[in-house]
Design a protein around this motif. Structure first.
Motif, short mmCIF file in Angstrom:
data_model
loop_
_atom_site.label_atom_id
_atom_site.label_comp_id
_atom_site.label_asym_id
_atom_site.label_seq_id
_atom_site.Cartn_x
_atom_site.Cartn_y
_atom_site.Cartn_z
N GLU A 1 0.81 -1.21 0.00
CA GLU A 1 0.00 0.00 0.00
C GLU A 1 0.85 1.26 0.00
O GLU A 1 0.45 2.29 -0.56
N GLN A 2 2.01 1.20 0.63
CA GLN A 2 2.91 2.36 0.65
C GLN A 2 3.89 2.30 -0.52
O GLN A 2 4.01 3.24 -1.30
N THR A 3 4.61 1.18 -0.64
CA THR A 3 5.69 1.13 -1.63
C THR A 3 5.18 1.14 -3.06
O THR A 3 5.88 1.62 -3.96
N ARG A 4 3.99 0.62 -3.31
CA ARG A 4 3.47 0.67 -4.67
C ARG A 4 3.04 2.08 -5.07
O ARG A 4 2.70 2.32 -6.22
N ARG A 5 3.04 3.01 -4.10
CA ARG A 5 2.77 4.41 -4.41
C ARG A 5 4.05 5.24 -4.50
O ARG A 5 3.99 6.45 -4.63
N SER A 6 5.17 4.55 -4.42
CA SER A 6 6.45 5.22 -4.66
C SER A 6 6.85 4.92 -6.10
O SER A 6 7.06 3.77 -6.48
N SER A 7 6.97 5.97 -6.91
CA SER A 7 7.30 5.76 -8.33
C SER A 7 8.66 5.09 -8.48
O SER A 7 8.84 4.22 -9.35
N SER A 8 9.62 5.42 -7.63
CA SER A 8 10.96 4.84 -7.74
C SER A 8 10.96 3.36 -7.36
O SER A 8 11.68 2.56 -7.97
N LEU A 9 10.16 2.99 -6.36
CA LEU A 9 10.12 1.59 -5.93
C LEU A 9 9.26 0.76 -6.87
O LEU A 9 9.61 -0.38 -7.21
N ARG A 10 8.13 1.31 -7.27
CA ARG A 10 7.25 0.56 -8.17
C ARG A 10 7.94 0.26 -9.51
O ARG A 10 7.73 -0.80 -10.10
N ALA A 11 8.80 1.17 -9.95
CA ALA A 11 9.49 0.95 -11.23
C ALA A 11 10.41 -0.27 -11.17
O ALA A 11 10.70 -0.87 -12.20
N ARG A 12 10.85 -0.63 -9.97
CA ARG A 12 11.75 -1.78 -9.83
C ARG A 12 11.00 -3.10 -9.94
O ARG A 12 11.54 -4.08 -10.44
N GLU A 13 9.79 -3.14 -9.42
CA GLU A 13 8.96 -4.34 -9.49
C GLU A 13 7.52 -3.90 -9.70
O GLU A 13 6.85 -3.48 -8.76
N VAL A 14 7.04 -3.99 -10.93
CA VAL A 14 5.72 -3.42 -11.23
C VAL A 14 4.58 -4.41 -11.02
O VAL A 14 3.43 -4.02 -10.95
N GLU A 15 4.91 -5.70 -10.93
CA GLU A 15 3.85 -6.70 -10.77
C GLU A 15 4.41 -7.92 -10.05
O GLU A 15 5.63 -8.08 -9.90
N ALA A 16 3.52 -8.76 -9.59
CA ALA A 16 3.94 -10.01 -8.97
C ALA A 16 4.50 -10.95 -10.03
O ALA A 16 4.29 -10.76 -11.24
N TYR A 17 5.22 -11.95 -9.58
CA TYR A 17 5.81 -12.91 -10.50
C TYR A 17 5.97 -14.26 -9.81
O TYR A 17 5.86 -14.36 -8.58
N MET A 18 6.24 -15.26 -10.60
CA MET A 18 6.45 -16.62 -10.08
C MET A 18 7.82 -17.11 -10.50
O MET A 18 8.13 -17.18 -11.69
N GLU A 19 8.67 -17.45 -9.54
CA GLU A 19 9.95 -18.09 -9.85
C GLU A 19 9.73 -19.58 -10.04
O GLU A 19 9.05 -20.23 -9.23
N ILE A 20 10.31 -20.14 -11.10
CA ILE A 20 10.16 -21.55 -11.40
C ILE A 20 11.47 -22.07 -12.00
O ILE A 20 12.14 -21.36 -12.77
#
Length: 712
Positions: free
Chosen positions: A612-631
């Motif tokens: 809720e906080q970090t996804r509203r930081s443009s600098s942090l969101r740019a690093r990881e924009v969505e969830a992912y699955m490691e396989i």
């Protein structure tokens, strides 16, 4: 420097009309790094940057989250005025109107259904003062037994395990400085590089000083890269691995017999139990080569000093308490506790995860780590609060269990403070369904979170930049967080919100506070004589000493740097060795043809909790924009999954769609998905809601799933 550049910097300096410096602390992890926000006003625009400030725990370091924390605090989506839902839409209302409605609804529900129809859901991100007042509010203003907090999902098994073994839980039993001088370190289920990055230099210094580092994790991470041995364990088998180590230590007489006999109970039962175990079977069950188990145990047993650190990897299991206690056995039988460079560290997750669990937010707890079921504890706190002991409610249920009570129509209303349970809890679909059944929901937060969107009233809270108070960091150091940034809009501090609601409920005489320091002065009295004794800590002392580690029973006494030097915190002064034979493993999810893969969850460095906080930081969101699955590549090939494919991940509780990342750093039978994203990609929709029987911790770290590629 060229003349042109000098001219540029002179002109820029001349344009700077003002520069303001705001002292504060990072709002995120339990390191609680001190920092400053620098505000420069250039012509009509303001520019901000965060810099680290020297302090004893993180020595002026900041990670990427701390550097950009101000971006969410200054985000235009901040709630700045109370919101009330009218015909399904939020409308801004005055504080007076919002409080009138809260008074009317709470009073009606309490009169109609009784006080236990009201409930409170707290947070491990609020200050000690606010945690204290929230617990008091639930029990004195609302008179309900139903209060718990989101730390139940994070640190509960470590806290319970330490309490059961040592008689006390303070996260670290030693100082963080000692890490660099110890000889062997076990990191059990902790990815410090991603979760507490500013702690990593201590491990790096230990390594440079010759320490042997063992990391236990089904994934390769930046933390495991530092280790001498990486134990790529099968998810959910950590307790078996620890028992294997114990067996090797006992059979090779690598134990401290004198320590065992003078300072512990139950060693003989442990010895008998270990004699029934087969190391070969343990190796097969855990997926760890027998030679590694033997080598690691002998290294730990042979070194004169050693430390064990645990985190969510082993704690967020339905037998997390038993697993923690089994690892603590390793310290007890080798005598590596209660002395320098030896001890246990529960790597607390949330910013105030330690302090928030000490002063009354937990359903079974009163301030000072007292028990709500203990007669003398109840009498003491009732006297401090000015109420009759008979009017103090008994314990209720844990965080997740409250949603079951809502679903059963026993709880009709809830106040949620600084938490987003729709995203953070297991079986998240059920939690949303339950919250939707409430007659009245109030949420205090910075933003319209997924949970706040369901509320009838949303109250605007202040951020870490604006809200002064104390936080207790990972090593039990109580720190004063200064916060003098201008309050945004009509937001109020969480403690002010609690006091305002108490006032309209005609309980204002119990909540007369006009500052956070006033609350802390009462907290000092309430904690006096408890295990978490803050009575010798003052705001002035915290400023002077840059934080004070509890217990600290008087202003003249020194802080406590090493716990259990003379004795443990149980009545007889002895620790309790745990025997798993007496508490067999709960039934954990097993692989099947329907669900053939393990799923584990965790954090990434650039995000925090539900995002809720970090996804509203443009600098942090740019690093990881969505969830992912490691396989793993071989597993991906088996399921026809290509890099960056959309993949449906499904358990018996629900399904989500995430993008694939094919990596060779994870076990072939295991997937990893981080948990910082909203409902569409909320991995907690897949998580089993079975709970640890001692601490009610959900088993986030072990779910069985199936996958299918969507890009076909």
């Amino acid at each position: 420097m060229s003349d042109l550049m000098l001219k540029y910097f002179r002109e820029k300096q001349q344009k700077v009309q003002t520069e303001n410096v705001y002292n504060t602390q990072c709002p995120f992890c339990s390191m609680q790094c001190k920092m400053q926000l620098i505000e420069e006003k250039v012509i009509s625009r303001k520019h901000y940057k965060s810099i680290g400030k020297d302090n004893p725990t993180s020595n002026g370091r900041l990670c990427v989250k701390g550097m950009h924390a101000h971006q969410h605090a200054l985000h235009p989506e901040r709630i700045k005025q109370p919101l009330m839902k009218v015909n399904g839409q939020f409308q801004e209302v005055s504080w007076k109107k919002a409080l009138e409605v809260i008074k009317e609804k709470f009073t009606h529900i309490k009169k109609t259904y009784g006080p236990n129809a009201l409930s409170v859901y707290g947070s491990a991100s609020i200050t000690n003062e606010e945690a204290y007042v929230l617990g008091k509010f639930a029990r004195v203003a609302l008179q309900t037994k139903y209060i718990d907090y989101n730390g139940r999902l994070c640190m509960a098994s470590a806290a319970t395990g330490a309490n059961m073994t040592f008689g006390m839980d303070r996260g670290f039993t030693n100082t963080i400085e000692e890490i660099k001088h110890t000889r062997v370190i076990i990191l059990a289920g902790t990815n410090i590089a991603a979760c507490q990055p500013t702690m990593m230099p201590y491990l790096e210094q230990a390594k440079n000083n010759g320490a042997y580092i063992i990391a236990i994790d089904p994934r390769e991470t930046n933390t495991t890269k530092l280790a001498d041995i990486h134990v790529k364990i099968k998810p959910g088998t950590d307790i078996d691995f620890a028992n294997g180590m114990l067996k090797v230590l006992v059979e090779n007489d690598m134990i401290d017999t004198s320590f065992i006999h003078t300072k512990t109970h139950n060693y003989d039962n442990l010895q008998r139990y270990l004699s029934t175990l087969s190391l070969e079977e343990i190796a097969t069950k855990t997926g760890v080569p027998l030679s590694d188990i033997i080598q690691i145990a002998k290294i730990f047993g042979s070194e004169p000093t050693g430390m064990i650190f645990t985190a969510r990897g082993i704690e967020q299991q339905i037998n997390g308490t038993d697993t923690v206690r089994t690892f603590l056995n390793l310290l007890l039988i080798t005598g590596k506790i209660g002395k320098k460079y030896c001890g246990y560290g529960a790597i607390t997750g949330q910013g105030n995860g330690q302090g928030a669990r000490e002063h009354g937010q937990k359903t079974d707890q009163l301030p000072g780590y007292r028990s709500i079921e203990n007669k003398s504890d109840r009498q003491y706190i009732s006297k401090v609060w000015g109420i009759e002991e008979s009017d103090l409610p008994r314990k209720g249920v844990s965080a997740y269990e409250m949603f079951k009570k809502i679903n059963q129509n026993e709880i009709k209303s809830m106040l949620i403070m600084c938490s987003n349970p729709i995203v953070s809890n297991p079986n998240a679909n059920f939690v949303k369904k339950a919250l939707s059944k409430l007659s009245f929901l109030v949420v205090a937060d910075l933003f319209l979170s997924e949970t706040a969107q369901l509320a009838d009233i949303v109250l605007p809270s202040t951020s870490y930049l604006e809200d002064e108070g104390t936080m207790t960091n990972v090593e039990g150091r109580v720190m004063l967080r200064e916060a003098n940034f201008p309050i945004q809009g009509n937001a109020k501090h969480d403690w002010q919100i609690i006091c305002e609601i108490a006032r309209v409920l005609k309980k204002e005489k119990y909540f007369p506070y006009t500052s956070a320091e006033e609350i802390f002065e009462e907290l000092r009295i309430a904690s006096r004589g408890g295990k978490a004794d803050y009575s010798g800590i003052t705001y002035e002392r915290m400023k002077k000493e840059k934080g004070v580690r509890w217990p600290c029973p008087s202003t003249q006494s020194n802080e406590t740097t090493i716990l259990f030097k003379e004795k443990f915190a149980h009545g007889d002064g002895k620790a309790r060795i745990f025997v798993n034979e007496l508490h067999p493993n709960l039934s954990k999810p097993a692989l099947s043809t329907t669900y053939p893969l393990y799923l584990t969850t965790g954090r990434v460095m650039s995000h925090y909790l539900t995002g809720e906080q970090t996804r509203r930081s443009s600098s942090l969101r740019a690093r990881e924009v969505e969830a992912y699955m490691e396989i793993h590549p071989e597993t991906a090939k088996l399921y026809h999954i290509r890099p960056n494919s959309l993949v449906r991940v499904e358990s018996r509780y629900g399904s989500i769609i995430v993008r694939s990342r094919i990596v060779s750093t994870i076990r072939k039978d295991t997937l990893f998905i981080p948990f910082h994203w909203d409902e569409k990609q909320n991995v907690n929709k897949l998580i089993d809601d079975t709970l640890d029987p001692y601490c009610q911790m959900p088993g986030f770290k072990l779910t069985v799933v199936t996958i299918s590629c969507m890009d076909r």
